[in-house]
Design an enzyme around this catalytic site. Structure first.
Site, PDB file in Angstrom:
ATOM      1  N   PRO A   7      20.127 -20.193  24.210  1.00 48.27           N
ATOM      2  CA  PRO A   7      18.692 -19.934  24.052  1.00 48.27           C
ATOM      3  C   PRO A   7      18.157 -19.263  25.312  1.00 48.27           C
ATOM      4  O   PRO A   7      18.507 -19.666  26.417  1.00 48.27           O
ATOM      5  CB  PRO A   7      18.107 -21.348  23.907  1.00 48.27           C
ATOM      6  CG  PRO A   7      19.075 -22.254  24.602  1.00 48.27           C
ATOM      7  CD  PRO A   7      20.432 -21.612  24.438  1.00 48.27           C
ATOM      8  N   MET A   8      17.345 -18.231  25.147  1.00 48.32           N
ATOM      9  CA  MET A   8      16.729 -17.578  26.317  1.00 48.32           C
ATOM     10  C   MET A   8      15.310 -17.174  25.961  1.00 48.32           C
ATOM     11  O   MET A   8      15.090 -16.183  25.252  1.00 48.32           O
ATOM     12  CB  MET A   8      17.550 -16.361  26.760  1.00 48.32           C
ATOM     13  CG  MET A   8      18.842 -16.759  27.451  1.00 48.32           C
ATOM     14  SD  MET A   8      19.861 -15.331  27.882  1.00 48.32           S
ATOM     15  CE  MET A   8      18.957 -14.665  29.247  1.00 48.32           C
ATOM     16  N   GLU A   9      14.378 -17.948  26.457  1.00 48.34           N
ATOM     17  CA  GLU A   9      12.969 -17.728  26.143  1.00 48.34           C
ATOM     18  C   GLU A   9      12.507 -16.356  26.618  1.00 48.34           C
ATOM     19  O   GLU A   9      12.789 -15.974  27.762  1.00 48.34           O
ATOM     20  CB  GLU A   9      12.124 -18.814  26.815  1.00 48.34           C
ATOM     21  CG  GLU A   9      10.805 -19.001  26.145  1.00 48.34           C
ATOM     22  CD  GLU A   9       9.677 -19.088  27.137  1.00 48.34           C
ATOM     23  OE1 GLU A   9       9.930 -19.294  28.327  1.00 48.34           O
ATOM     24  OE2 GLU A   9       8.536 -18.902  26.691  1.00 48.34           O
ATOM     25  N   GLN A  68      15.518 -25.117  18.861  1.00 48.53           N
ATOM     26  CA  GLN A  68      15.476 -25.972  20.050  1.00 48.53           C
ATOM     27  C   GLN A  68      14.051 -26.477  20.273  1.00 48.53           C
ATOM     28  O   GLN A  68      13.088 -25.716  20.149  1.00 48.53           O
ATOM     29  CB  GLN A  68      15.933 -25.198  21.284  1.00 48.53           C
ATOM     30  CG  GLN A  68      16.017 -26.095  22.514  1.00 48.53           C
ATOM     31  CD  GLN A  68      16.394 -25.343  23.785  1.00 48.53           C
ATOM     32  OE1 GLN A  68      15.636 -24.505  24.257  1.00 48.53           O
ATOM     33  NE2 GLN A  68      17.563 -25.644  24.339  1.00 48.53           N
ATOM     34  N   CYS A  98      14.900 -26.625  31.011  1.00 50.75           N
ATOM     35  CA  CYS A  98      13.887 -25.634  31.381  1.00 50.75           C
ATOM     36  C   CYS A  98      13.257 -26.003  32.725  1.00 50.75           C
ATOM     37  O   CYS A  98      12.763 -27.124  32.896  1.00 50.75           O
ATOM     38  CB  CYS A  98      12.819 -25.561  30.299  1.00 50.75           C
ATOM     39  SG  CYS A  98      11.496 -24.429  30.722  1.00 50.75           S
ATOM     40  N   GLU A 201      27.322 -18.704  34.203  1.00 55.01           N
ATOM     41  CA  GLU A 201      28.098 -17.695  34.940  1.00 55.01           C
ATOM     42  C   GLU A 201      29.319 -17.183  34.180  1.00 55.01           C
ATOM     43  O   GLU A 201      30.353 -16.915  34.790  1.00 55.01           O
ATOM     44  CB  GLU A 201      28.551 -18.233  36.305  1.00 55.01           C
ATOM     45  CG  GLU A 201      27.450 -18.412  37.319  1.00 55.01           C
ATOM     46  CD  GLU A 201      26.602 -17.175  37.600  1.00 55.01           C
ATOM     47  OE1 GLU A 201      27.168 -16.106  37.893  1.00 55.01           O
ATOM     48  OE2 GLU A 201      25.373 -17.284  37.520  1.00 55.01           O
ATOM     49  N   ARG A 224      22.922 -14.899  29.958  1.00 51.13           N
ATOM     50  CA  ARG A 224      22.664 -13.575  30.532  1.00 51.13           C
ATOM     51  C   ARG A 224      23.832 -12.623  30.330  1.00 51.13           C
ATOM     52  O   ARG A 224      23.622 -11.420  30.118  1.00 51.13           O
ATOM     53  CB  ARG A 224      22.337 -13.736  32.029  1.00 51.13           C
ATOM     54  CG  ARG A 224      21.020 -14.474  32.274  1.00 51.13           C
ATOM     55  CD  ARG A 224      20.942 -14.999  33.684  1.00 51.13           C
ATOM     56  NE  ARG A 224      22.104 -15.846  33.970  1.00 51.13           N
ATOM     57  CZ  ARG A 224      22.543 -16.154  35.176  1.00 51.13           C
ATOM     58  NH1 ARG A 224      21.910 -15.688  36.235  1.00 51.13           N
ATOM     59  NH2 ARG A 224      23.598 -16.930  35.331  1.00 51.13           N
TER      60      ARG A 224
HETATM   61  C1  LIG Z   1      15.175 -15.699  30.841  1.00 53.59           C
HETATM   62  C2  LIG Z   1      15.846 -17.001  30.501  1.00 53.59           C
HETATM   63  C3  LIG Z   1      15.295 -17.823  29.536  1.00 53.59           C
HETATM   64  C4  LIG Z   1      15.896 -19.053  29.203  1.00 53.59           C
HETATM   65  N1  LIG Z   1      15.355 -19.837  28.218  1.00 53.59           N
HETATM   66  C5  LIG Z   1      15.964 -21.001  27.863  1.00 53.59           C
HETATM   67  C6  LIG Z   1      15.474 -21.808  26.794  1.00 53.59           C
HETATM   68  O1  LIG Z   1      14.470 -21.473  26.124  1.00 53.59           O
HETATM   69  N2  LIG Z   1      16.123 -22.960  26.517  1.00 53.59           N
HETATM   70  C7  LIG Z   1      17.223 -23.368  27.224  1.00 53.59           C
HETATM   71  O2  LIG Z   1      17.783 -24.425  26.931  1.00 53.59           O
HETATM   72  N3  LIG Z   1      17.732 -22.613  28.219  1.00 53.59           N
HETATM   73  C8  LIG Z   1      17.125 -21.446  28.547  1.00 53.59           C
HETATM   74  N4  LIG Z   1      17.671 -20.670  29.540  1.00 53.59           N
HETATM   75  C9  LIG Z   1      18.941 -21.058  30.164  1.00 53.59           C
HETATM   76  C10 LIG Z   1      20.139 -20.402  29.433  1.00 53.59           C
HETATM   77  O3  LIG Z   1      20.247 -20.883  28.114  1.00 53.59           O
HETATM   78  C11 LIG Z   1      21.462 -20.682  30.171  1.00 53.59           C
HETATM   79  O4  LIG Z   1      21.629 -22.071  30.247  1.00 53.59           O
HETATM   80  C12 LIG Z   1      21.474 -20.110  31.590  1.00 53.59           C
HETATM   81  O5  LIG Z   1      21.001 -18.777  31.607  1.00 53.59           O
HETATM   82  C13 LIG Z   1      22.885 -20.159  32.194  1.00 53.59           C
HETATM   83  O6  LIG Z   1      23.811 -19.453  31.399  1.00 53.59           O
HETATM   84  P1  LIG Z   1      24.285 -17.961  31.789  1.00 53.59           P
HETATM   85  O7  LIG Z   1      24.825 -18.035  33.192  1.00 53.59           O
HETATM   86  O8  LIG Z   1      25.323 -17.630  30.734  1.00 53.59           O
HETATM   87  O9  LIG Z   1      23.074 -17.090  31.716  1.00 53.59           O
HETATM   88  C14 LIG Z   1      17.086 -19.459  29.874  1.00 53.59           C
HETATM   89  C15 LIG Z   1      17.632 -18.609  30.849  1.00 53.59           C
HETATM   90  C16 LIG Z   1      17.042 -17.402  31.168  1.00 53.59           C
HETATM   91  C17 LIG Z   1      17.673 -16.514  32.224  1.00 53.59           C
END
Ligand SMILES: Cc1cc2nc3c(=O)[nH]c(=O)nc-3n(C[C@H](O)[C@H](O)[C@H](O)COP(=O)(O)O)c2cc1C
Length: 314
Positions: A7-9, A68, A98, A201, A224
């Protein structure tokens, strides 16, 4: 092996889920969070955030979507969990990661990692409310300011009856800075009898393999990285070659088409610039194009530059 889109808001909305699930064999995608304060939210809130509910909880290409929720009140989290399920969500996930501070005097997200009992109560209320065949899951970070409670929180999620647990391997204070501390996930995976999903990561297939080797998990969640390299999920799951810049640019054009024909067109310039900020990491060409694009403010100007670049390359 399972690969789940994180999830990425403000980034992974339904259009992005559509585009990415069409080219990656994701096992699951998770929505941006629905903020739960002190009411049962109207159905339209769920449909807006997750229009896939109108398609049996599936993206157009058929990938299951899970809603979520973020909030601190067990009763309201439970009520809204039932609603999400009744509307067609494939299970329901609780957000304990969050980093945002309180909203409307209501806590939620990572701040709750200081209170494992609250986490237990929230997950338990959701579990008791939702039919047993539907997964109730949670996503945590390793802690709020430090990581001292990581195991307590993981155990709270498990003991409350969650079906599985995703762990973003950093504390709230760590933010999004590398590294991700995968070795903490290893400890949780060894202790918990439910599936543990490793997150943090993973930028390429080799990272995913290392993460699975270190943690022993067979499920990873990518955030990401999935935006930086649009077919990352496919490279992890099937060994597909990473998209070339031309393939990615073609995908951007498809995204542009969807955005312009959809309800979000007002946001297109900021959305596309935001996506470029992730693509820059993977493609030097994206960086060069972004320098050209960033001075433009209107959709028309940006689309024109993208089209010209795409035509000149194809
Ligand atoms: C812009 C942004 C928005 C995010 N929104 C949420 C969210 O709504 N809910 C959540 O559980 N995690 C959220 N995250 C966290 C990501 O789901 C993830 O746990 C975090 O980016 C680490 O994983 P990655 O290294 O693959 O990016 C968000 C991360 C980013 C960068």
């Amino acid at each position: 092996m399972r690969v789940i889109l994180a999830p990425m808001e403000g980034v992974v909305d339904d259009h992005m889920r559509d585009i990415l699930s069409a080219i990656n064999p994701f096992d699951l995608v998770v929505t941006e969070f629905v903020r739960v304060v002190n009411q049962l939210l109207p159905e339209k809130v769920f449909y807006k955030l997750c229009p896939e509910l109108l398609n049996n909880g599936l993206t157009p290409s058929g990938t299951p979507v899970r809603v979520q929720l973020l909030g601190q009140e067990p009763e309201w989290m439970a009520q809204n969990a039932i609603r999400a399920i009744e509307l067609g969500s494939n299970g329901v996930d609780a957000n304990f990661g969050c980093p945002a501070k309180t909203v409307n005097k209501s806590k939620g997200g990572a701040v709750l990692l200081q209170y494992p009992d609250n986490i237990y109560n929230i997950v338990k209320a959701m579990r008791e409310a939702v039919p047993s065949h539907q997964p109730v899951t949670a996503k945590i970070r390793l802690g709020y300011e430090d990581k001292s409670l990581f195991m307590e929180n993981a155990l709270a999620v498990y003991e409350a009856g969650a079906s599985e647990l995703a762990i973003h391997a950093r504390s709230k204070t760590d933010g999004y800075k590398p590294p991700a501390y995968w070795e903490y996930i290893t400890e949780v995976r060894k202790r918990l009898p439910i599936p543990v999903i490793a997150n943090g990561e993973i930028w390429n297939a080799a990272d995913a393999k290392r993460c699975m080797d270190v943690t022993g998990c067979d499920s990873v969640m990518i955030g990401r990285g999935a935006i930086s390299l649009p077919n990352l999920g496919d490279t992890i799951k099937t060994g597909a070659a990473p998209y070339t810049w031309l393939q990615t640019l073609t995908l951007l054009m498809a995204y542009t088409e969807k955005e312009l024909n959809g309800r979000k067109s007002d946001y297109y310039p900021s959305r596309i610039k935001q996506w470029f900020s992730y693509l820059n990491r993977q493609y030097p060409e994206a960086d060069a194009l972004f320098r050209e694009l960033r001075i433009y403010k209107t959709t028309e100007e940006i689309v024109k530059v993208l089209q010209q670049t795409h035509q000149s390359l194809s």
